[in-house]
Design a protein around this motif. Structure first.
Motif, PDB file in Angstrom:
ATOM      1  N   GLY A  83       0.830  -1.139  -0.060  1.00  0.00           N
ATOM      2  CA  GLY A  83      -0.105  -0.248  -0.046  1.00  0.00           C
ATOM      3  C   GLY A  83       0.718   1.242   0.048  1.00  0.00           C
ATOM      4  N   SER A  84       0.260   2.286  -0.390  1.00  0.00           N
ATOM      5  CA  SER A  84       1.060   3.553  -0.339  1.00  0.00           C
ATOM      6  C   SER A  84       1.308   4.042   0.839  1.00  0.00           C
ATOM      7  N   THR A  85       2.448   4.856   1.083  1.00  0.00           N
ATOM      8  CA  THR A  85       2.654   5.271   2.491  1.00  0.00           C
ATOM      9  C   THR A  85       2.458   6.917   2.435  1.00  0.00           C
ATOM     10  N   LEU A  86       2.175   7.445   1.291  1.00  0.00           N
ATOM     11  CA  LEU A  86       1.739   8.945   1.184  1.00  0.00           C
ATOM     12  C   LEU A  86       0.773   9.457   2.198  1.00  0.00           C
ATOM     13  N   ASP A  87       1.144  10.322   2.977  1.00  0.00           N
ATOM     14  CA  ASP A  87       0.191  10.926   3.959  1.00  0.00           C
ATOM     15  C   ASP A  87      -0.292   9.750   5.135  1.00  0.00           C
ATOM     16  N   TYR A 102      -6.860 -13.634   6.233  1.00  0.00           N
ATOM     17  CA  TYR A 102      -6.104 -13.162   5.234  1.00  0.00           C
ATOM     18  C   TYR A 102      -5.425 -11.708   5.544  1.00  0.00           C
ATOM     19  N   PHE A 103      -4.241 -11.330   4.785  1.00  0.00           N
ATOM     20  CA  PHE A 103      -3.519 -10.259   4.906  1.00  0.00           C
ATOM     21  C   PHE A 103      -3.851  -9.553   3.596  1.00  0.00           C
ATOM     22  N   ASP A 104      -4.242  -8.406   3.474  1.00  0.00           N
ATOM     23  CA  ASP A 104      -4.465  -7.535   2.437  1.00  0.00           C
ATOM     24  C   ASP A 104      -3.174  -6.749   1.912  1.00  0.00           C
ATOM     25  N   CYS A 105      -2.322  -7.148   1.011  1.00  0.00           N
ATOM     26  CA  CYS A 105      -1.392  -6.767   0.759  1.00  0.00           C
ATOM     27  C   CYS A 105      -1.228  -5.090   0.261  1.00  0.00           C
ATOM     28  N   GLU A 106      -2.284  -4.800  -0.319  1.00  0.00           N
ATOM     29  CA  GLU A 106      -2.474  -3.457  -1.108  1.00  0.00           C
ATOM     30  C   GLU A 106      -3.260  -2.497   0.046  1.00  0.00           C
ATOM     31  N   SER A 122      -2.062  -2.533   2.881  1.00  0.00           N
ATOM     32  CA  SER A 122      -1.220  -2.454   4.301  1.00  0.00           C
ATOM     33  C   SER A 122      -0.084  -2.038   3.860  1.00  0.00           C
ATOM     34  N   TYR A 123       0.513  -0.984   4.593  1.00  0.00           N
ATOM     35  CA  TYR A 123       1.845  -0.272   4.192  1.00  0.00           C
ATOM     36  C   TYR A 123       2.828  -0.388   5.050  1.00  0.00           C
ATOM     37  N   TYR A 124       4.048  -0.114   4.731  1.00  0.00           N
ATOM     38  CA  TYR A 124       5.374  -0.079   5.544  1.00  0.00           C
ATOM     39  C   TYR A 124       6.197   0.898   5.110  1.00  0.00           C
ATOM     40  N   LYS A 125       6.709   1.968   6.143  1.00  0.00           N
ATOM     41  CA  LYS A 125       7.728   2.830   6.082  1.00  0.00           C
ATOM     42  C   LYS A 125       9.037   2.354   6.217  1.00  0.00           C
ATOM     43  N   ASN A 126       9.846   2.760   5.281  1.00  0.00           N
ATOM     44  CA  ASN A 126      11.433   2.269   5.822  1.00  0.00           C
ATOM     45  C   ASN A 126      11.731   3.076   7.408  1.00  0.00           C
ATOM     46  N   ASN A 127      12.379   2.066   8.166  1.00  0.00           N
ATOM     47  CA  ASN A 127      12.697   2.669   9.440  1.00  0.00           C
ATOM     48  C   ASN A 127      13.972   1.517   9.835  1.00  0.00           C
ATOM     49  N   LYS A 128      14.603   2.177  10.917  1.00  0.00           N
ATOM     50  CA  LYS A 128      15.722   1.464  11.319  1.00  0.00           C
ATOM     51  C   LYS A 128      15.286   0.062  12.391  1.00  0.00           C
ATOM     52  N   ASN A 129      14.207   0.114  12.861  1.00  0.00           N
ATOM     53  CA  ASN A 129      13.626  -0.960  13.552  1.00  0.00           C
ATOM     54  C   ASN A 129      12.666  -1.955  12.913  1.00  0.00           C
ATOM     55  N   GLN A 130      13.257  -2.549  11.642  1.00  0.00           N
ATOM     56  CA  GLN A 130      12.553  -3.308  10.821  1.00  0.00           C
ATOM     57  C   GLN A 130      11.883  -4.621  11.563  1.00  0.00           C
ATOM     58  N   SER A 131      13.089  -5.330  12.241  1.00  0.00           N
ATOM     59  CA  SER A 131      12.517  -6.449  12.733  1.00  0.00           C
ATOM     60  C   SER A 131      11.275  -6.472  13.851  1.00  0.00           C
ATOM     61  N   LEU A 132      11.475  -5.202  14.619  1.00  0.00           N
ATOM     62  CA  LEU A 132      10.515  -4.978  15.463  1.00  0.00           C
ATOM     63  C   LEU A 132       9.194  -4.451  15.102  1.00  0.00           C
ATOM     64  N   VAL A 133       9.225  -3.732  13.992  1.00  0.00           N
ATOM     65  CA  VAL A 133       7.988  -3.569  13.292  1.00  0.00           C
ATOM     66  C   VAL A 133       7.609  -4.501  12.781  1.00  0.00           C
ATOM     67  N   LEU A 134       7.976  -5.318  12.031  1.00  0.00           N
ATOM     68  CA  LEU A 134       7.381  -6.436  11.405  1.00  0.00           C
ATOM     69  C   LEU A 134       7.022  -7.595  12.223  1.00  0.00           C
TER      70      LEU A 134
END
Length: 284
Positions: free
Chosen positions: A138-142, A173-177, A179-191
């Motif tokens: 999904g888009s992370t815009l705004d 189900y997990f809806d890919c489109e 769901s969104y994810y912004k790049n960050n330094k805590n990737q494993s924690l966020v995932l």
């Protein structure tokens, strides 16, 4: 963001017969290694780096068996995998006709693609398939959060008239489109945090099927009560997801508590992990 999808698809139909034609010029040594991800899509995908390895068509026999769309897709996937496929592009889909043919029928092309995850729009919950950054499309815009997960559970039904059974099958189900994810330094924690949202939805899908086992005795019960039960379980799910976020956002150390709580809940309801129930269709 959570949603509950309910679909009643009542069919009394013939067991699907799968016809697969494998291309004679397919070079099997050039096919990608087998991948656990399998895609079935109606949207024409960009398959420039892929191999067309065959065609597939489903038919039916008689008026009893397994041929709702979920079951037909499952049977088609099994046959396509046998010849090395990991994607079916559906070129034709005929809907059930009560009088002439009460089964879903599909035709399509079987491909072997090197990156099937690129075509995923939704992911079925699987204890061995953990979410990755690439699954969030999904888009992370705004968007206000570092990440957001959209998960839901839903059911389909079919009737085996000769066996006097109505079958209910539930999926998470997990809806890919969405769901969104912004790049960050805590990737494993966020995932891990987002994965637990998915796991909690699976837990409540099992609670839903548990309620059906406890409260549904026959088809008449199903029609009268399934929507009420679904709404009640979904309300509980939404409240639990909100409580989870609120607790962890205020104190990150709470994540381990929720990890354990969810793990315990799934284990206690492991008897319902198939998320399937059968009940008499007609009263004797």
């Amino acid at each position: 963001m959570m949603a509950l999808w309910f679909v009643i698809s009542l069919t009394s139909c013939g067991t699907s017969r799968i016809i697969v034609k494998k291309n004679s010029n397919t070079l099997t040594d050039r096919l990608p290694q087998p991948n656990s991800i399998f895609i079935i899509t109606k949207e024409d995908p960009d398959l420039g780096d892929s191999f067309l390895i065959g065609t597939i068509a489903t038919k039916h026999n008689g008026f009893s068996g397994d041929c709702n769309l979920r079951q037909v897709k499952r049977a088609a996937e099994k046959e396509a995998k046998e010849i090395g496929g990991n994607l079916i592009f559906i070129t034709k889909h005929k809907l059930p006709n009560t009088l002439l043919n009460p089964c879903h029928r599909i035709r399509g092309n079987i491909y072997s693609v090197p990156n099937p995850e690129a075509f995923e729009k939704e992911i079925l919950w699987n204890p061995n398939r953990k979410l990755k950054v690439r699954d969030f499309k999904g888009s992370t815009l705004d968007k206000p959060y570092v990440a957001a997960t959209n998960t839901y559970f839903g059911y389909s039904t079919s009737v085996k008239s000769e066996e006097n059974l109505v079958i209910v099958e539930v999926d998470t189900y997990f809806d890919c489109e969405l769901s969104y994810y912004k790049n960050n330094k805590n990737q494993s924690l966020v995932l891990n945090h987002e994965q637990l949202h998915f796991d909690i939805t699976e837990l409540y899908a099992r609670k839903f099927i548990q309620r059906l086992h406890q409260e549904i005795k026959n088809f008449e019960d199903l029609i009268k009560n399934v929507e009420r039960i679904g709404n009640e379980v979904n309300k509980e799910l939404l409240l639990k997801q909100e409580a989870y976020d609120k607790a962890v956002y205020s104190d990150l150390s709470q994540q381990s508590y929720w990890d354990k709580w969810t793990e315990t809940g799934l284990r206690e309801l492991d008897i319902y992990n198939s998320k399937t129930i059968s009940r008499p269709y007609r009263k004797d």
